[in-house]
Write a protein that holds these residues in place. Structure first.
Motif, PDB file in Angstrom:
ATOM      1  N   LYS A  10      -8.431   5.710  -6.258  1.00 28.17           N
ATOM      2  CA  LYS A  10      -7.088   6.088  -5.862  1.00 28.17           C
ATOM      3  C   LYS A  10      -6.225   6.465  -7.057  1.00 28.17           C
ATOM      4  CE  LYS A  10      -7.333   2.944  -1.921  1.00 28.17           C
ATOM      5  NZ  LYS A  10      -6.693   1.808  -1.220  1.00 28.17           N
ATOM      6  N   THR A  11      -5.051   7.015  -6.739  1.00 31.91           N
ATOM      7  CA  THR A  11      -4.044   7.302  -7.754  1.00 31.91           C
ATOM      8  C   THR A  11      -3.052   6.149  -7.818  1.00 31.91           C
ATOM      9  OG1 THR A  11      -4.218   9.693  -7.443  1.00 31.91           O
ATOM     10  CG2 THR A  11      -2.186   8.868  -8.432  1.00 31.91           C
TER      11      THR A  11
ATOM     12  N   TRP B 193      -8.382   2.990 -11.090  1.00 31.07           N
ATOM     13  CA  TRP B 193      -7.750   4.174 -10.521  1.00 31.07           C
ATOM     14  C   TRP B 193      -8.297   5.437 -11.172  1.00 31.07           C
ATOM     15  CZ3 TRP B 193      -4.854  -0.169 -12.029  1.00 31.07           C
ATOM     16  CH2 TRP B 193      -4.341  -0.916 -10.954  1.00 31.07           C
TER      17      TRP B 193
ATOM     18  N   PHE C  43       1.456  12.613  -1.808  1.00 30.23           N
ATOM     19  CA  PHE C  43       0.680  11.428  -1.438  1.00 30.23           C
ATOM     20  C   PHE C  43       0.969  10.879  -0.044  1.00 30.23           C
ATOM     21  CE2 PHE C  43       1.197  11.089  -6.142  1.00 30.23           C
ATOM     22  CZ  PHE C  43      -0.111  11.405  -6.471  1.00 30.23           C
TER      23      PHE C  43
ATOM     24  N   LYS D  27      -3.449   6.209   1.996  1.00 32.79           N
ATOM     25  CA  LYS D  27      -4.562   5.386   1.548  1.00 32.79           C
ATOM     26  C   LYS D  27      -5.110   5.832   0.195  1.00 32.79           C
ATOM     27  CE  LYS D  27      -6.103   3.967   6.164  1.00 32.79           C
ATOM     28  NZ  LYS D  27      -7.242   3.945   7.114  1.00 32.79           N
ATOM     29  N   ASP D  28      -4.761   7.056  -0.220  1.00 31.42           N
ATOM     30  CA  ASP D  28      -5.273   7.575  -1.490  1.00 31.42           C
ATOM     31  C   ASP D  28      -4.402   7.205  -2.684  1.00 31.42           C
ATOM     32  OD1 ASP D  28      -7.414   8.715  -0.225  1.00 31.42           O
ATOM     33  OD2 ASP D  28      -6.511  10.715  -0.070  1.00 31.42           O
ATOM     34  N   SER D  29      -3.267   6.535  -2.445  1.00 32.85           N
ATOM     35  CA  SER D  29      -2.367   6.211  -3.550  1.00 32.85           C
ATOM     36  C   SER D  29      -1.850   4.786  -3.420  1.00 32.85           C
ATOM     37  CB  SER D  29      -1.182   7.181  -3.582  1.00 32.85           C
ATOM     38  OG  SER D  29      -0.453   7.119  -2.371  1.00 32.85           O
ATOM     39  N   GLU D  30      -1.510   4.208  -4.564  1.00 38.57           N
ATOM     40  CA  GLU D  30      -0.935   2.866  -4.625  1.00 38.57           C
ATOM     41  C   GLU D  30       0.266   2.908  -5.554  1.00 38.57           C
ATOM     42  OE1 GLU D  30      -4.888   0.134  -3.803  1.00 38.57           O
ATOM     43  OE2 GLU D  30      -4.428   0.693  -5.887  1.00 38.57           O
TER      44      GLU D  30
END
Length: 216
Positions: free
Chosen positions: A2-3, A26, A56, A61-64
């Protein structure tokens, strides 16, 4: 992978970049910051929140996201903005940290290098526990509280939401610190602290009522 979106590109944000590289989970790290005109800081891309949302939010779900500012009221405000957009807010904790099974850390926290947290410690949402902090047994820390490097907190201590503990502050066993209070650098707290108080010195004494901006 993830990013990681680090909300805040100041000194704290740049420290968290180094911590994130050590964690190494990440695929990409970016800054989110509406207060700078820079598009790149220390080799890291800088997004406005609107740009980050366009990139995003469609697939959260692809980033935090983690908030990397050192003022409790700002941490609260920024997390509330992220919550409005249903973004995925996580905790960033230095690698190798071993949390007791009897302790807990809520979402959105930073626990930096060299920190010791013992048993029955409960840390609320969005807190920042900086480098080489020591937290004794049976301690409760309220949401969005910031604990600066080398602070030491004894056992059976309660710290309210939105507090700020300066570098090297020492809190004696059994102390209660009211919400939104500021404990100055190197202060030694031997008595309970009322909410919204600024305390300085050794032993710590009341200086004034706390304000939103930290200047100690």
């Amino acid at each position: 992978m993830k990013t990681l979106c680090i909300y805040g590109s100041g000194g704290m944000g740049r420290e968290i970049v180094d911590l994130a590289y050590k964690i190494n989970k990440w695929s990409k790290i970016v800054f989110v910051d509406d207060s700078t005109t820079s598009s790149i800081i220390d080799g890291i891309d800088v997004f406005t929140l609107d740009k980050a949302l366009s990139q995003f939010a469609s697939n959260p779900k692809d980033s935090e996201f983690i908030v990397a500012v050192g003022q409790p009221s700002s941490r609260r405000a920024l997390y509330e903005r992220l919550k409005q957009h249903n973004l995925n807010c996580i905790s960033v904790i230095y690698p190798g940290f071993d949390l007791s099974r009897l302790s807990s850390i809520q979402s959105g926290c930073i626990v930096h290098t060299g920190t010791t947290i013992t048993v029955n410690v409960h840390i609320g949402r969005g807190c920042l526990v900086n480098k080489h902090v020591v937290i004794g047994h049976d301690v409760d820390i309220g949401d969005y509280t910031v604990i600066s490097p080398n602070a030491s907190i004894g056992g059976d201590v309660s710290i309210g939401a939105g507090c700020f503990l300066g570098s090297g502050a020492i809190i004696r066993n059994g102390i209660n610190i009211g919400e939104n209070s500021v404990i100055g650098m190197g202060a030694v707290v031997l008595k309970d602290v009322k909410p919204n108080s600024v305390m300085v010195g050794n032993p710590a004494r009341f200086l004034k009522s706390s304000v939103s901006k930290i200047n100690i």
